[in-house]
Design a protein around this motif. Structure first.
Motif, PDB file in Angstrom:
ATOM      1  N   LEU A 136       1.332  -0.999  -0.345  1.00  0.00           N
ATOM      2  CA  LEU A 136       0.068  -0.056  -0.342  1.00  0.00           C
ATOM      3  C   LEU A 136       0.851   1.736   0.336  1.00  0.00           C
ATOM      4  O   LEU A 136       1.809   1.322   0.500  1.00  0.00           O
ATOM      5  N   LEU A 194      -3.307   9.509   6.577  1.00  0.00           N
ATOM      6  CA  LEU A 194      -3.214   9.260   5.962  1.00  0.00           C
ATOM      7  C   LEU A 194      -3.829   8.721   4.522  1.00  0.00           C
ATOM      8  O   LEU A 194      -5.286   8.471   4.824  1.00  0.00           O
ATOM      9  N   PHE A 219      -4.548   6.327   1.303  1.00  0.00           N
ATOM     10  CA  PHE A 219      -3.750   4.938   1.260  1.00  0.00           C
ATOM     11  C   PHE A 219      -4.618   4.772  -0.995  1.00  0.00           C
ATOM     12  O   PHE A 219      -5.643   5.524  -1.154  1.00  0.00           O
ATOM     13  N   GLY A 220      -3.540   3.952  -1.187  1.00  0.00           N
ATOM     14  CA  GLY A 220      -3.731   3.920  -2.342  1.00  0.00           C
ATOM     15  C   GLY A 220      -4.764   2.050  -3.120  1.00  0.00           C
ATOM     16  O   GLY A 220      -5.281   1.556  -1.248  1.00  0.00           O
ATOM     17  N   TYR A 257      -5.806   6.837  14.988  1.00  0.00           N
ATOM     18  CA  TYR A 257      -6.045   7.146  13.837  1.00  0.00           C
ATOM     19  C   TYR A 257      -7.107   5.893  13.617  1.00  0.00           C
ATOM     20  O   TYR A 257      -6.534   4.623  14.233  1.00  0.00           O
ATOM     21  N   TYR A 302      -9.095   2.955  10.600  1.00  0.00           N
ATOM     22  CA  TYR A 302      -9.250   2.945   9.052  1.00  0.00           C
ATOM     23  C   TYR A 302     -10.038   1.583   9.191  1.00  0.00           C
ATOM     24  O   TYR A 302     -10.571   1.288   9.752  1.00  0.00           O
ATOM     25  N   SER A 332      -8.760  -1.080   0.000  1.00  0.00           N
ATOM     26  CA  SER A 332      -7.399  -0.239   0.237  1.00  0.00           C
ATOM     27  C   SER A 332      -8.038   0.292   1.803  1.00  0.00           C
ATOM     28  O   SER A 332      -9.483  -0.052   2.138  1.00  0.00           O
ATOM     29  N   LEU A 333      -7.352   1.553   2.655  1.00  0.00           N
ATOM     30  CA  LEU A 333      -7.794   1.542   3.551  1.00  0.00           C
ATOM     31  C   LEU A 333      -8.648   3.339   3.507  1.00  0.00           C
ATOM     32  O   LEU A 333      -8.284   4.135   3.135  1.00  0.00           O
ATOM     33  N   SER A 382      -9.768   5.993   5.559  1.00  0.00           N
ATOM     34  CA  SER A 382      -9.827   7.107   6.623  1.00  0.00           C
ATOM     35  C   SER A 382     -11.201   7.267   7.762  1.00  0.00           C
ATOM     36  O   SER A 382     -12.490   7.860   7.570  1.00  0.00           O
ATOM     37  N   ALA A 426       1.250  12.534   9.517  1.00  0.00           N
ATOM     38  CA  ALA A 426       0.761  10.594   9.929  1.00  0.00           C
ATOM     39  C   ALA A 426       1.506  10.370   9.219  1.00  0.00           C
ATOM     40  O   ALA A 426       1.541   9.409   8.250  1.00  0.00           O
ATOM     41  N   LEU A 448       3.360   4.811  10.368  1.00  0.00           N
ATOM     42  CA  LEU A 448       2.170   4.297  12.023  1.00  0.00           C
ATOM     43  C   LEU A 448       2.170   3.084  11.938  1.00  0.00           C
ATOM     44  O   LEU A 448       2.627   1.984  11.408  1.00  0.00           O
TER      45      LEU A 448
END
Lengths: 114, 114
Positions: free
Chosen positions: A90, A103, A105-106, B33, B35, B42-43, B45, B99, B102
């Motif tokens: 990622l 963050l 993320f892709g 954070y 997620y 993907s993640l 937020s 960030a 992490l």
């Protein structure tokens, strides 16, 4: 606006080969981070780059390297691939210095090493 | 070494019920954070918690941070099927904010059944 883009989406490699993964951050984001996510686990920090300089490095062997380009895109290189390198990689971008910024993320590159 | 522990790691619950996910971490930090990750995705937020006592709410999810206890909670109210996903907490101890680097927990795999 485009989010974080990664290429390729999937990749199959053989042990001992090397691989290059690419990432373009969100426009305006100058910081790029790389994470490895093994199936069933949380992402693990590999690198963080800002303004083409390495700002942080996780607990990964020297086979892993990265760089950031003037346009803030980034590459992650892995040499001498091992079966254990199979994972989702990622890329994430963020606004450096923005305390409130998470963050982004892709979608990741899924690497399979056979 | 910073350790982040989530519990439970797996949770199956019925729609309409309330539940709390816990995130404990081992080193002083005031940046945490949350997620969400859907299967194969993907993640995303959810929350950024930046100070002791911080509480944030979005829809049926509410997150809080107790820096003295090194504990964050993610509370789900009247769960609905769409909340089924894996939830990760992540902690950043890098000085200066931002960030980067992490450390993630292992994630809580949440299944909400009708």
């Amino acid at each position: 606006d485009a989010g974080v883009t990664q290429s390729p989406t999937h990749l199959i490699k053989t042990r001992g080969q090397h691989v290059t993964l690419r990432c373009s951050p969100i426009s305006g984001h100058k910081s790029v981070s790389w994470y490895q996510q093994v199936l069933g686990q949380g992402p693990q920090f590999i690198f963080q780059y800002y303004e083409k300089e390495e700002r942080g490095r996780g607990n990964f062997p020297d086979r892993f390297s990265a760089r950031q380009f003037p346009n803030y895109s980034s590459e992650l290189n892995v040499n001498a691939l091992l079966l254990g390198d199979s994972a989702l990689y990622l890329c994430a971008s963020s606004l450096e210095g923005s305390y409130n910024s998470p963050l982004h993320f892709g979608n990741g590159t899924r690497l399979t090493v056979t | 070494e910073l350790k982040v522990e989530q519990n439970p790691l797996f949770l199956s619950m019925q729609e309409g019920k309330n539940y709390t996910i816990y995130c404990n971490y081992s080193t002083t930090s005031d940046r945490l954070y949350w997620y969400r990750q859907d299967p194969g995705k993907s993640l995303e937020s959810l929350f950024v918690l930046l100070s002791n006592g911080a509480v944030k709410q979005e829809g049926r999810l509410m997150a809080s941070l107790d820096t003295k206890a090194r504990l964050s909670t993610l509370h789900i109210t009247a769960a609905v099927h769409d909340l089924s996903a894996t939830y990760f907490c992540a902690v950043d101890i890098k000085p200066g904010g931002g960030a980067d680097g992490l450390t993630f927990g292992k994630g809580t795999h949440l299944i909400i059944q009708p």
